[in-house]
Design an enzyme around this catalytic site. Structure first.
Site, PDB file in Angstrom:
ATOM      1  N   LYS A  24       0.930  -1.209  -0.051  1.00  0.00           N
ATOM      2  CA  LYS A  24       0.056   0.055  -0.168  1.00  0.00           C
ATOM      3  C   LYS A  24       1.034   1.368   0.095  1.00  0.00           C
ATOM      4  O   LYS A  24       1.273   1.721   1.114  1.00  0.00           O
ATOM      5  CB  LYS A  24      -0.817  -0.042   1.158  1.00  0.00           C
ATOM      6  CG  LYS A  24      -2.191   0.737   1.125  1.00  0.00           C
ATOM      7  CD  LYS A  24      -3.157   0.576   2.189  1.00  0.00           C
ATOM      8  CE  LYS A  24      -4.224   1.646   2.411  1.00  0.00           C
ATOM      9  NZ  LYS A  24      -5.036   1.805   1.157  1.00  0.00           N
TER      10      LYS A  24
HETATM   11  N1  PMP Z   1      -7.860  -2.080  -2.865  1.00  0.00           N
HETATM   12  C1  PMP Z   1      -7.276  -0.929  -2.983  1.00  0.00           C
HETATM   13  C2  PMP Z   1      -6.683  -0.342  -4.188  1.00  0.00           C
HETATM   14  C3  PMP Z   1      -7.289  -0.083  -1.834  1.00  0.00           C
HETATM   15  O1  PMP Z   1      -6.879   1.203  -1.641  1.00  0.00           O
HETATM   16  C4  PMP Z   1      -8.353  -0.637  -0.788  1.00  0.00           C
HETATM   17  C5  PMP Z   1      -8.223   0.140   0.885  1.00  0.00           C
HETATM   18  N2  PMP Z   1      -6.981  -0.205   1.469  1.00  0.00           N
HETATM   19  C6  PMP Z   1      -8.479  -1.949  -0.759  1.00  0.00           C
HETATM   20  C7  PMP Z   1      -8.693  -2.779  -1.949  1.00  0.00           C
HETATM   21  C8  PMP Z   1      -9.375  -2.704   0.303  1.00  0.00           C
HETATM   22  O2  PMP Z   1      -8.321  -2.969   1.352  1.00  0.00           O
HETATM   23  P1  PMP Z   1      -8.863  -3.151   2.751  1.00  0.00           P
HETATM   24  O3  PMP Z   1     -10.076  -3.819   3.073  1.00  0.00           O
HETATM   25  O4  PMP Z   1      -7.538  -3.779   3.521  1.00  0.00           O
HETATM   26  O5  PMP Z   1      -8.893  -1.507   3.429  1.00  0.00           O
END
Ligand code: PMP
Length: 297
Positions: free
Chosen positions: A153
């Site tokens: 991320k």
């Molecule tokens: N895909 C992307 C590109 C994201 O930015 C997020 C948010 N973090 C998610 C999926 C979902 O991830 P999470 O459930 O860990 O928040």
């Protein structure tokens, strides 16, 4: 919106007022997007304020940093304690926490020798499926996994998300859906997608997506409710012909999709597997008792 004169954040080892915190305009993170971050929610539950999946989020932040060579000399259990302290000092319950690891001044394109850590939080009530969204397939593709560590991320990665989201909104939709570099369904700008067909849920396999912590939670919920989930490569036609679909992510939680490129999903949202998952997710984050398939039978 995110802070006021009294807001306290954790910044480089101390709790300071957000208005007094300083970032350097020469930081490599600002110039090149060379930073990693997390988006985490806390909920006021019946047994107090709880940060949902705190360990998983900080573990992912550590993974993200190491994947792109940012030093991570932090202890995640301490960061969790600090996060609770940030919530406490700002009197927050239903909130969004934003830890970010940034890199100091460096204009050369080399890795970082040290990093800085900030943890901020702001009030953000749970959405928990307040509405259905209209989604548009994006003209932007998700970043080629051979050009990036897609499962990290990373701040710079989000310019792709901004372009897709901005385009969808300018065209009058609520959100974008991005395909991967080969034309398979990938994800939303900040959420993962599931669709329902003949009582089975499908979601893109790992490879071109950020595998969300909410996505993993949805899969766990489905296991406990005896709902079949298949992770696979998905072509756009499969989503167009689905019975229903939803997005999930920490910020979005579980949110139903009304239509894709103006084609409405035929099932009434309240009768979808997504609605079942949404209810179970709500119970889980609020720490209400969730019923297993056996208990429901
Ligand atoms: N895909 C992307 C590109 C994201 O930015 C997020 C948010 N973090 C998610 C999926 C979902 O991830 P999470 O459930 O860990 O928040």
């Amino acid at each position: 919106m995110y802070y006021n004169q009294d807001t306290i954040i954790y910044h480089n080892g101390e709790f300071v007022k957000a208005v007094d915190a300083k970032a350097n305009v020469f930081d490599a993170s600002l110039h090149y997007g060379y930073a990693v971050f997390e988006g985490i929610r806390s909920y006021g539950t019946t047994s107090g304020v709880k940060i949902f999946k705190a360990e998983e989020h900080f573990e992912r932040m550590e993974f993200s940093a190491s994947a792109i060579g940012i030093p991570y000399p932090y202890k995640n259990d301490e960061l969790i304690d600090i996060s609770y302290e940030v919530l406490r000092r700002n009197n927050l319950k239903d909130a969004y926490l934003r830890p970010i690891v940034t890199c100091p001044p460096n204009m050369s394109l080399t890795g970082a020798k040290s990093s800085q850590l900030t943890i901020a939080a702001w009030a953000w009530g749970a959405l928990l499926g307040e509405k259905l969204i209209r989604v548009k397939t994006s003209s932007y593709r998700r970043i080629n996994p051979s050009s990036f560590v897609v499962e990290a991320k990373v701040s710079g990665h989000y310019v792709n998300s901004i372009l897709a989201s901005k385009e969808a909104k300018e065209l009058g939709y609520d959100e974008a859906l991005l395909l991967d570099i080969n034309g398979f369904i990938a994800e939303g700008p900040g959420a993962n997608i599931f669709y329902e067909k003949n009582d089975v849920l499908y979601t893109p396999q790992r490879g071109s997506i950020l595998p969300g912590i909410t996505r993993a939670t949805v899969i766990e919920i489905c296991k406990s409710l005896d709902i079949e989930v298949v992770e696979k490569q998905i072509i756009p036609e499969e989503v167009f012909n689905a019975d229903s679909a939803f997005y999930c992510g920490t910020a979005a939680e579980v949110i139903g999709i009304e239509s894709l490129d103006d084609k409405k999903f035929p099932k009434n949202w309240n009768e979808t597997l997504g609605a079942v998952v949404q209810e179970a997710y709500k119970n889980l984050v609020l720490e209400k008792q969730i019923k297993t398939a056996e208990q429901l039978a």
